[in-house]
Design a protein around this motif. Structure first.
Motif, PDB file in Angstrom:
ATOM      1  N   LEU A 129     -35.514 -13.742  12.151  1.00 39.88           N
ATOM      2  CA  LEU A 129     -35.688 -15.368  11.919  1.00 39.88           C
ATOM      3  C   LEU A 129     -36.884 -15.619  11.068  1.00 39.88           C
ATOM      4  O   LEU A 129     -37.545 -14.830  10.935  1.00 39.88           O
ATOM      5  N   LEU A 130     -36.657 -16.779  10.293  1.00 38.67           N
ATOM      6  CA  LEU A 130     -37.835 -17.304   9.620  1.00 38.67           C
ATOM      7  C   LEU A 130     -38.529 -18.407  10.339  1.00 38.67           C
ATOM      8  O   LEU A 130     -37.962 -19.237  10.814  1.00 38.67           O
ATOM      9  N   ASP A 158     -29.433 -11.278   6.111  1.00 39.12           N
ATOM     10  CA  ASP A 158     -29.844 -10.966   7.380  1.00 39.12           C
ATOM     11  C   ASP A 158     -30.470 -12.079   8.585  1.00 39.12           C
ATOM     12  O   ASP A 158     -30.513 -11.661   9.420  1.00 39.12           O
ATOM     13  N   ILE A 159     -30.771 -12.905   7.740  1.00 42.22           N
ATOM     14  CA  ILE A 159     -31.571 -14.219   8.400  1.00 42.22           C
ATOM     15  C   ILE A 159     -30.650 -14.721   9.618  1.00 42.22           C
ATOM     16  O   ILE A 159     -29.603 -15.406   8.907  1.00 42.22           O
ATOM     17  N   ASP A 160     -30.845 -14.937  10.716  1.00 40.90           N
ATOM     18  CA  ASP A 160     -30.066 -15.539  11.506  1.00 40.90           C
ATOM     19  C   ASP A 160     -30.363 -17.330  11.791  1.00 40.90           C
ATOM     20  O   ASP A 160     -29.363 -17.798  12.422  1.00 40.90           O
ATOM     21  N   ALA A 163     -40.616 -26.130   1.348  1.00 44.09           N
ATOM     22  CA  ALA A 163     -40.404 -26.172  -0.100  1.00 44.09           C
ATOM     23  C   ALA A 163     -38.995 -25.354  -0.455  1.00 44.09           C
ATOM     24  O   ALA A 163     -38.477 -25.998  -1.376  1.00 44.09           O
ATOM     25  N   GLY A 164     -39.017 -24.498   0.078  1.00 43.95           N
ATOM     26  CA  GLY A 164     -37.804 -23.486  -0.320  1.00 43.95           C
ATOM     27  C   GLY A 164     -36.546 -23.906   0.543  1.00 43.95           C
ATOM     28  O   GLY A 164     -35.291 -23.089   0.207  1.00 43.95           O
ATOM     29  N   LEU A 165     -36.589 -24.789   1.629  1.00 38.75           N
ATOM     30  CA  LEU A 165     -35.546 -24.936   2.318  1.00 38.75           C
ATOM     31  C   LEU A 165     -34.031 -25.343   1.790  1.00 38.75           C
ATOM     32  O   LEU A 165     -32.963 -24.747   2.114  1.00 38.75           O
ATOM     33  N   GLU A 209     -26.277 -20.601   3.605  1.00 37.99           N
ATOM     34  CA  GLU A 209     -25.525 -21.495   4.767  1.00 37.99           C
ATOM     35  C   GLU A 209     -26.323 -21.146   6.257  1.00 37.99           C
ATOM     36  O   GLU A 209     -25.677 -20.900   6.863  1.00 37.99           O
ATOM     37  N   ILE A 210     -27.497 -20.884   6.279  1.00 33.05           N
ATOM     38  CA  ILE A 210     -28.238 -20.560   7.257  1.00 33.05           C
ATOM     39  C   ILE A 210     -28.513 -21.795   8.379  1.00 33.05           C
ATOM     40  O   ILE A 210     -29.174 -22.611   7.869  1.00 33.05           O
ATOM     41  N   PRO A 211     -28.495 -21.564   9.623  1.00 30.17           N
ATOM     42  CA  PRO A 211     -28.779 -22.746  10.343  1.00 30.17           C
ATOM     43  C   PRO A 211     -30.232 -23.059  10.532  1.00 30.17           C
ATOM     44  O   PRO A 211     -31.029 -22.028  10.049  1.00 30.17           O
TER      45      PRO A 211
END
Length: 277
Positions: free
Chosen positions: A24-25, A48-50, A63-65, A73-75
């Motif tokens: 996660l981030l 890899d980010i869920d 800013a990077g969202l 296409e990350i939730p």
């Protein structure tokens, strides 16, 4: 379970938390390129980010969202108020509606083998939260951008194995610095940011035998120094320890500053990786 700050400070924040199988981030307040470079140092990629958990809609947290969410296409998980505020930020571009997943304070969100629990904070944003993330019995807290704390804050953060805690400014540096009066008042206010001393006082309320590591984060570029934040927090813990010794704490454990490994998250590079065992 691992915790690592990819970037931290008034110019951009991004934190990684993960297990062997879930990644996660928390916030992406830096460019997509910098976020991807930071993950690469962790032997990970954006694929890899869920999930991306957003604390609030200020630029240094989102800013990077737009770029990252569209590309991968990350939730995106955020409170309803934060989601609506994000949608109004034109610089992010259009984010597909289906990527947003509203969360509520004190309502758990389960992402594979991680449990994420938002908590209310006091900050001048639409509906800001901090996050507590749990893997099995291991728990980390990521709490920045709060002008003040109360009993709810302390109780919500008890029993953490690791903390990323805001130590935003030195009060004297802020007061004599170049910021306009209204901005100084905002930062010092109950919906602004925690000073080094207040961060240390909050930490004093949270120290117990479970706490393995503390990362001080979200330092102001203009109103703080890493060495100053580190020493100020240690002084608060040391003073609390001395008071307890003078008053007599009986069977209560009196914690020293040296009992907990502590570091300061760098502004634009990875912090030490906290491995929670």
């Amino acid at each position: 379970m691992r915790l690592c700050s990819i970037a931290s400070g008034s110019s951009g924040n991004c934190v990684y938390v993960g297990s062997d199988t879930t990644h996660l981030l928390v916030d992406v307040g830096i460019s997509g390129k910098k976020t991807e470079a930071g993950l690469k140092e962790l032997d990970l990629s954006m694929r890899d980010i869920d999930g991306i958990f957003i604390t609030h809609e200020h630029a240094d947290h989102i800013a990077g969202l737009g770029v990252l969410s569209r590309k991968y296409e990350i939730p995106i998980y955020a409170t309803k108020g934060t989601v609506e505020a994000i949608k109004s930020v034109s610089s992010l571009g259009s984010i597909p509606e289906g990527l947003f997943h509203p969360v509520c304070a004190e309502e758990k969100v389960i992402i594979k083998d991680l449990v994420c629990n938002p908590m209310k904070i006091s900050h001048d944003a639409a509906e800001p939260v901090a996050y507590r993330i749990q893997h099995g019995k291991k728990r980390v807290g990521i709490i920045t951008d709060l002008g003040n704390y109360n009993d709810y804050t302390v109780e919500s953060l008890r029993g953490m194995d690791a903390l990323l805690l805001e130590a935003n400014h030195d009060v004297n540096m802020l007061q004599v610095g170049p910021y306009p009066y209204y901005l100084k008042q905002r930062i010092l206010g109950d919906r602004g940011h925690l000073s080094n001393e207040r961060a240390g006082q909050l930490l004093c309320s949270l120290m117990d035998e479970r706490l393995q590591a503390v990362v001080l984060g979200h330092l102001s570029k203009d109103n703080n120094l890493p060495e100053l934040a580190y020493e100020a927090v240690r002084v608060e813990v040391t003073m609390a320890h001395m008071r307890e010794e003078e008053e007599g704490v009986g069977s209560k454990r009196s914690w020293k500053a040296s009992d907990i490994p502590m570091c300061v998250a760098p502004r634009s590079e990875l912090s030490r990786i906290i491995q929670i065992v």
